[in-house]
Each structure stands twice: as C-alpha cells, then as structure tokens.
Scaffold this active site. Structure first.
Site, PDB file in Angstrom:
ATOM      1  N   ASP A   1      -2.535  -9.094   3.214  1.00  0.00           N
ATOM      2  CA  ASP A   1      -2.823  -9.386   4.310  1.00  0.00           C
ATOM      3  C   ASP A   1      -4.312  -9.615   4.863  1.00  0.00           C
ATOM      4  O   ASP A   1      -4.787  -9.987   5.486  1.00  0.00           O
ATOM      5  CB  ASP A   1      -2.537  -9.088   5.439  1.00  0.00           C
ATOM      6  CG  ASP A   1      -2.867  -6.776   4.937  1.00  0.00           C
ATOM      7  OD1 ASP A   1      -3.776  -6.967   6.074  1.00  0.00           O
ATOM      8  OD2 ASP A   1      -2.360  -6.458   4.589  1.00  0.00           O
TER       9      ASP A   1
ATOM     10  N   HIS B   1      -3.782  -4.919  -0.208  1.00  0.00           N
ATOM     11  CA  HIS B   1      -3.372  -6.068   1.381  1.00  0.00           C
ATOM     12  C   HIS B   1      -3.399  -7.592   0.714  1.00  0.00           C
ATOM     13  O   HIS B   1      -4.529  -7.682   1.350  1.00  0.00           O
ATOM     14  CB  HIS B   1      -4.774  -5.321   2.035  1.00  0.00           C
ATOM     15  CG  HIS B   1      -4.565  -4.248   2.816  1.00  0.00           C
ATOM     16  ND1 HIS B   1      -3.523  -3.665   4.051  1.00  0.00           N
ATOM     17  CD2 HIS B   1      -4.527  -3.008   1.828  1.00  0.00           C
ATOM     18  CE1 HIS B   1      -3.394  -1.559   3.790  1.00  0.00           C
ATOM     19  NE2 HIS B   1      -3.807  -1.087   2.377  1.00  0.00           N
TER      20      HIS B   1
ATOM     21  N   CYS C   1       0.781  -1.180   0.128  1.00  0.00           N
ATOM     22  CA  CYS C   1      -0.210  -0.575   0.094  1.00  0.00           C
ATOM     23  C   CYS C   1       1.152   0.902  -0.200  1.00  0.00           C
ATOM     24  O   CYS C   1       1.647   1.357  -1.250  1.00  0.00           O
ATOM     25  CB  CYS C   1      -0.677  -0.271   1.441  1.00  0.00           C
ATOM     26  SG  CYS C   1      -2.274   1.206   0.970  1.00  0.00           S
TER      27      CYS C   1
END
EC number: 6.3.5.5
Length: 357
Positions: A333, A331, A247
C-alpha cells in the site's frame, strides 16, 4: 526553546532543543531512512511505543495536512530530528510539524546528530532510550531508564476495540486490525471491496460466520508471538477463506503454519528497500517498517518463499502451497513510498475470485 536530553541505554547522551509536547518518555529507539513521509510514519501504528529517529537532515518542510494520516491517534513515543523546518509551506498544509506533535501529545527533540544516533543503533541494535527535560540529575534519569521494562503486546492498544464497516459493492473482505494503516483500506476500497474491520482478537468462528470472500491480516507493532489468539484464528480460517497478510500479518500467518520469527538487529524502516521476487527475478522498491522477521531456517514444507530482501536476504514474502493464502513483509500500500508492489492487491482479488469458482 528549552533544552532536552536524549539518553540512550548504552550511556550516550544527546542534547538538543525541545519540540512538540512537554513530556518525559521512554521507549525503543529506532530510525527511519525515508526522505519524506514523516506524517504517515508518525501516524503508523507499527511505531507504537517507539522513539522514532528520522535520518533525513530536515523534517517538517511541508507541514501536516488532513489527507496523509495513517491513523488518527498515533502511538509512537517521541520523534528525533536533526532540524525541524521553521517556515513550512505547502498548499495542503493545515499546521506545522511542531503544532502537529503538540496536538497529538508527542514530545520531540531537534538539533541533534541523527546520523550519529543511527550509527549507534546500526552497530549495537535497537535499545531503550529516554527523552527528558535537561536537568542536573542525569544519573537518576539513567538509572530509571535502565530499570524500565518496556510493555509487550502493543497490538492491544493499536487495534480497533469494536468492529466497523466500510461498505462497498464488491468482494466481501474481513480486515483484521493489528494496527491498521488507512492506506490498506484505501487500496481495498479502490477495488470496490465491501469491508468489515474487526479487532485483533476476533475469533475464527466470528469471522467465518460473516461469510467473507477473503481475510486481510494487517500491519501492526511489536513481537508477533505476543498475539497467540491471532495465530490460532489463522490456523482455523486458512483453507476455508483466501488470506492476504501484510507486515505483522505476514509474520502471524507464517507462525500459524509452523515457521519461526526473530528480532532483527535494527529492523527495516524506510521507503527504498529493494525486494526480489524469487520466481521472476523482478525487483520492487518497497516501503517497510518492522523489527521482526520470519526465519528462512527450517521453513515448514507447506510454505514457499516468494520474496527476499536483496541486502540481507531476509524473507519478504511467503505463499502456502496448498491453501489460497500468501503474505508479504513489506507494505504494498506504500503510503509513504513507492507503489511498485500494489499489484499484490490485484493478486488478492484474483485469489478470491478463483476460490469461489
């Protein structure tokens, strides 16, 4: 409930019911298209200084729990919802959506047409907005909004002030915190990485003295050009240690290598953004939260584009041709969102292992 007004910079006014803390605030108005994950979104430091509008028609139906925080002290200015659930229910729930907002001192408004708000932002771009108590002096409130200058370098208030460890037995990774999501630490810890989280302005010298196996550049809020010290740090570290940027970390890594960034009209904020891997054609659905992007024009020779967003063809990932370093705009994650791209953390592990050989 008392009445509140959402006043937009273009003069549009929405009236609704008060939610959360009793505060008047001004920030940048943005929208998120996710159907769930409101707790993770509100506690994501990437929303620092922003008024977050949820497009999904009802928010809060499963309350708030102790597990899904992405940071303990959220920094978003306010939230806007069409309807806040009045009877939430979930076995993990600790408090209601309204109670959560009050506990974090975040004001909100409910009972407004969030899709109309989203349409305005899509057509005219992100803009300033104020969330205020409904009073008679609307003209005064509008003039105050017009005169407000929003702060820059939100990273300073999102980053940790001091370094701290998250010990484990595996690869030694320095995590540079620009507004860290806890889910990044969880993904690295699952892979047994021995972590040291450091402030955003940590120097290259300090990082190199830690002798890490790799450096993680995290997500964070705002304009990447507001963090020149991080750009200089990356220039000095790359080539010496493997780097993975996510990001804002992706944007900073790209700037450090001579790329340029630009502010998007309304950004990508949601959990269903389709991204294509250039080399294989593989499509991943990704979680995203950013208002700036790396420009594909005049991309430096040292960088190659690895991922693009299939709707607007914006740059979603780059890799250095000569150094062990890569970054992605989305992202991997997730939290919330799909886990299609979590393999990138494994790629980072391989990058560190191969660099040591």
């Amino acid at each position: 409930m008392s009445k509140r007004l959402l006043i937009l910079e273009d003069g549009t006014i929405f009236e609704g019911e008060a939610l959360g803390a009793n505060l008047d605030v001004t920030g940048e108005l943005v929208f998120n298209t996710g159907m769930t994950g409101y707790q993770e979104s509100i506690t994501d430091q990437s929303y620092n200084g922003q008024i977050l509008t949820f497009t999904y028609p009802i928010v809060g139906n499963y309350g708030v729990n102790r597990d899904d925080y992405e940071s303990i002290h959220p920094t978003c200015k306010a939230v806007v919802v069409h309807e806040a659930a009045r009877r939430p229910s979930n076995w993990r729930m600790q408090m209601s959506f309204d109670e959560f907002l009050k506990s974090k001192n975040i004001p909100g408004i409910t009972g407004v047409d969030t899709r109309a708000i989203t349409k305005i932002v899509r057509e005219h771009g992100t803009m300033k907005a104020s969330l205020v108590q409904a009073r008679d002096e609307v003209d005064h409130q509008m003039s105050q909004l017009q005169a407000t200058v929003l702060p820059t370098n939100q990273v300073e208030t999102s980053s940790t002030a001091t370094a701290y460890p998250s010990p484990n037995t595996g690869r030694k990774v320095v995590v540079v915190d620009f507004g860290l999501k806890h889910s990044i630490l969880r993904e690295l810890s699952k892979r047994e990485c021995n972590l040291t989280v450091v402030p955003y302005n940590t120097s290259a010298k300090e990082i190199l003295e830690m002798e890490p196996d790799g450096v993680m550049l995290t997500n964070g809020p705002g304009d990447p050009t507001d963090v020149p010290e991080a750009i200089e740090m990356i220039k000095e570290v790359q080539g010496k240690i493997p780097i993975f940027g996510i990001c804002l970390g992706h944007q900073l890594f790209s700037l450090a290598n001579g790329a340029t960034t630009y502010k998007m009209k309304f950004g990508h904020r949601g959990f269903n953004h389709a991204v294509r891997e250039v080399a294989t054609g593989r499509i991943d659905f990704t979680s995203q939260n950013h208002g700036y992007a790396v420009s594909s024009e005049n991309l430096p020779e040292d960088l190659m584009i690895t991922h693009v967003e299939i709707n607007d063809n914006s740059v979603e990932g780059v890799r250095h041709k000569y150094f062990p370093a890569f970054s992605v705009q989305f992202h991997p994650d997730a939290a919330p969102g799909p886990h299609d791209a979590s393999y990138l953390f494994d790629d980072f592990m391989d990058l560190m292992d191969n660099f040591k050989k």
